[in-house]
Write an enzyme that holds these catalytic residues in place. Structure first.
Site, PDB file in Angstrom:
ATOM      1  N   HIS A   1       0.816  -1.208   0.000  1.00 20.21           N
ATOM      2  CA  HIS A   1       0.000   0.000   0.000  1.00 20.21           C
ATOM      3  C   HIS A   1       0.852   1.261   0.000  1.00 20.21           C
ATOM      4  CE1 HIS A   1      -3.067  -2.739   2.194  1.00 20.21           C
ATOM      5  NE2 HIS A   1      -3.279  -2.760   0.896  1.00 20.21           N
TER       6      HIS A   1
ATOM      7  N   ALA B   1      -4.492  -3.370  24.779  1.00 22.17           N
ATOM      8  CA  ALA B   1      -4.945  -4.279  23.730  1.00 22.17           C
ATOM      9  C   ALA B   1      -4.282  -5.639  23.895  1.00 22.17           C
ATOM     10  CB  ALA B   1      -4.637  -3.697  22.353  1.00 22.17           C
TER      11      ALA B   1
ATOM     12  N   ALA C   1      -1.413   0.103  25.995  1.00 21.46           N
ATOM     13  CA  ALA C   1      -2.739   0.712  26.135  1.00 21.46           C
ATOM     14  C   ALA C   1      -3.799  -0.292  26.574  1.00 21.46           C
ATOM     15  CB  ALA C   1      -3.151   1.361  24.815  1.00 21.46           C
TER      16      ALA C   1
END
Length: 608
Positions: free
Chosen positions: A273, A297, A295
């Site tokens: 990409h 996750a 955080a």
């Protein structure tokens, strides 16, 4: 952005820049999910209009094709998703035009390589107007069992394998469209499946971010956990990190950022990409994964371990009683297309005709949806039937009465006019009814009975432009065009056409407005100052009054009126009416047993 669901089982989309396979895949997905209505309401193909035939399960349907975004949105006000398959050169302009339509809420931009400056403008406009952009460079998104964008999730076989025909409990978002297909399969193997999946696209500036969709998923009760697949390059993942730290997400998030191998390369590496390139430390996959861990996750040690992390998280939710068992359903079988089904005998064949005015498949024929029995029981007349079959609606009684008057007044005008003459000659030659009728009809044209449409076109144009009779007539003269609807070989100022007088009298008594007729009368006043026989003839009277009928009824748009005049509806009225007289002349000659006609010598000027 935030809020909740973007799609539902009733969501409909407008598809820009028609591509057959993605649209058909959407419709096949609809059928697989048991939707009652197709998810594609209309197709927009700049410069073309009509219908596109496609399959909805076993039935073939006609999807309207529009030439402009504005027209499509007006025709399908319930369609709130715009799927843009335009090239990168025109994707931005068409997407902005869609965003500016009040009915459009979500725009998906498939094209890769849209200029970044254009994308930024789209993002700013969407955020300012509470709209959502998915892409550019996206495969789209899907809500399992409800709606999908274009080629999302690939083939029907893959969709079935991933159990996307019914909703699960997992919200998924990634940058990569190709990897999203892989992850749908992974999620289906170790959980009860996807509820909604979005590929935000791999360009540097996505229209909506990973965190935008995670925050949205957090507000959807049916979603119990989220899976995020990011990639190196850019800092999009850090907005998700901040959301987690601020406590905005209270559901488990399993995440992985691909591209950890980039550190093996000595120089900057560009992956698939535009946004997937190794840059500074903050943009590395390792830094993002660590930030997500910090955080809160759930981040595995490798991509290979991602499946296990998803499985463990889901099983924990099940143990805690936070996930209810999903009721499995057996999806219907999608019929194979003709080419692939010939050998197996499973065939669906396309139709070759589209009809919108009548339907004879039931117990009785219907005209524009009105059953034959209702037409008889409610006392409909010929004018009412014409209004249904020609205009596809029931016109007010004064309109249908006017149509009937036109038919009666134009049914015949004696044996000497060209149409009757040809029919008489043909009938006397021993030809059949149809041949005799057609012989007369073929004379109808600009010089005989076929000037009604032209009269309507020119009178409408001149009246709408507020031209004075002088400007209109003299302008036509300069172009070398006779004014249609003006002039008669027999009638004059002192010997008016009774048919014209009867039509005008009826219109003045029954029409809400006779603007175009009055304009035609002012033109006649001017032309009579030039010659005594330049009167408003029956073509001009019908043409101008039919404009008043269409405009005054309030049942037609300006575009529809222009189309009616352009197609030739008004000449059709004369053709229908005069057929009555021509058939009469055929029967008359045959009943009288008239011999073969031969024109007399004395009526011919023989000259060199």
């Amino acid at each position: 952005m935030a809020t909740g669901q973007l799609f539902s089982r009733t969501t409909q989309a407008l598809f820009y820049n028609y591509k057959q396979l993605p649209v058909q895949r959407m419709l096949d997905f609809d059928f697989l999910c048991g939707r009652e209505t197709p998810s594609v309401a209309g197709i927009i193909n700049p410069g073309s209009e009509g219908f596109q035939k496609l399959f909805f399960g076993q039935e073939e349907i006609a999807i309207p094709v529009h030439a402009a975004i504005e027209a499509a949105c007006a025709a399908h006000p319930t369609a709130d998703v715009f799927i843009n398959f335009a090239s990168f050169r025109s994707a931005a302009a068409s997407s902005m035009a869609a965003l500016k339509q009040p009915t459009i809420k979500v725009v998906a931009i498939i094209a890769e390589g849209v200029p970044e400056s254009d994308t930024k403008q789209l993002i700013a406009y969407a955020r300012a107007n509470n709209k959502v952009v998915i892409g550019p460079a996206t495969v789209g998104g899907i809500q399992a069992g409800a709606f999908k964008i274009g080629d999302t999730a690939g083939t029907i076989d893959n969709i079935i394998q991933c159990k996307l025909y019914r909703p699960g409990s997992v919200g998924f978002v990634s940058k990569s469209g190709g990897m999203s297909n892989e992850m749908y399969n992974t999620v289906a193997r170790v959980t009860d499946g996807i509820y909604e999946g979005i590929a935000i696209g791999g360009d540097v500036f996505p229209g909506s971010t990973l965190s935008d969709h995670i925050l949205r998923f957090n507000n959807i009760p049916q979603i119990k956990m989220m899976v995020v697949l990011g990639e190196l390059g850019g800092r999009d993942e850090y907005s998700l990190v901040e959301a987690l730290k601020e406590g905005k997400v209270n559901k488990p998030v399993v995440a992985w950022v691909s591209g950890t191998c980039a550190r093996l390369f000595k120089s900057e590496v560009q992956f698939g990409h535009a946004g997937a390139k190794s840059g500074g430390e903050m943009e590395s996959a390792q830094a993002k994964n660590q930030a997500l861990i910090d955080a809160g996750a759930i981040v595995p040690t490798s991509f290979e371990a991602l499946e296990s992390a998803i499985k463990e998280t889901f099983e924990k939710l099940v143990e805690e009683g936070k996930v209810s068992p999903i009721k499995e359903v057996i999806p219907p079988q999608i019929p194979e297309d003709l080419n692939s089904a010939i050998k197996s005998g499973k065939v669906r064949a396309p139709t070759h005709i589209i009809s919108t005015i009548s339907d004879d498949r039931g117990e009785e024929p219907c005209y524009a949806g009105v059953p034959m029995s209702s037409i008889i029981e409610q006392g409909y007349g010929v004018g009412d039937v014409i209004s249904l079959l020609w205009f596809k609606r029931s016109l007010p009684r004064y309109c249908t009465k006017f149509i009937e008057i036109c038919i009666m007044l134009c049914a015949d005008h004696g044996p000497c006019v060209s149409g009757a003459h040809n029919t008489i000659v043909t009938a006397r030659a021993g030809k059949d009814l149809v041949s005799s009728l057609v012989s007369g009809l073929l004379t109808i044209g600009p010089r005989f009975g076929g000037a009604i449409d032209d009269a309507a076109r020119y009178f409408k144009d001149a009246c709408d432009r507020n031209l004075t009779p002088y400007e209109f007539v003299e302008g036509m003269k300069k172009k070398g065009i006779r004014v249609p609807g003006i002039g008669h070989r027999i009638k004059s100022r002192d010997n008016r056409d009774k048919r014209v007088e009867l039509l005008q009298k009826f219109a003045r008594s029954n029409f809400p407005s006779v603007k175009y007729m009055e304009y035609a009368v002012t033109v006649e006043t001017y032309t009579l100052s030039k010659a005594n026989n330049l009167v408003l003839n029956v073509d001009g009277a019908i043409g101008s009054l039919f404009l008043d009928l269409l405009a005054g009824s309030g049942m037609f748009t300006k575009q529809e009126i222009d189309e009616i005049v352009q197609i030739g509806y008004l000449n059709g009225l004369f053709v229908l009416a005069r057929s009555i007289g021509l058939i009469g002349h055929t029967f008359d000659q045959k009943r009288l047993k008239q011999p073969l006609y031969r024109h007399p010598w004395e009526d011919v000027l023989y000259t060199k």
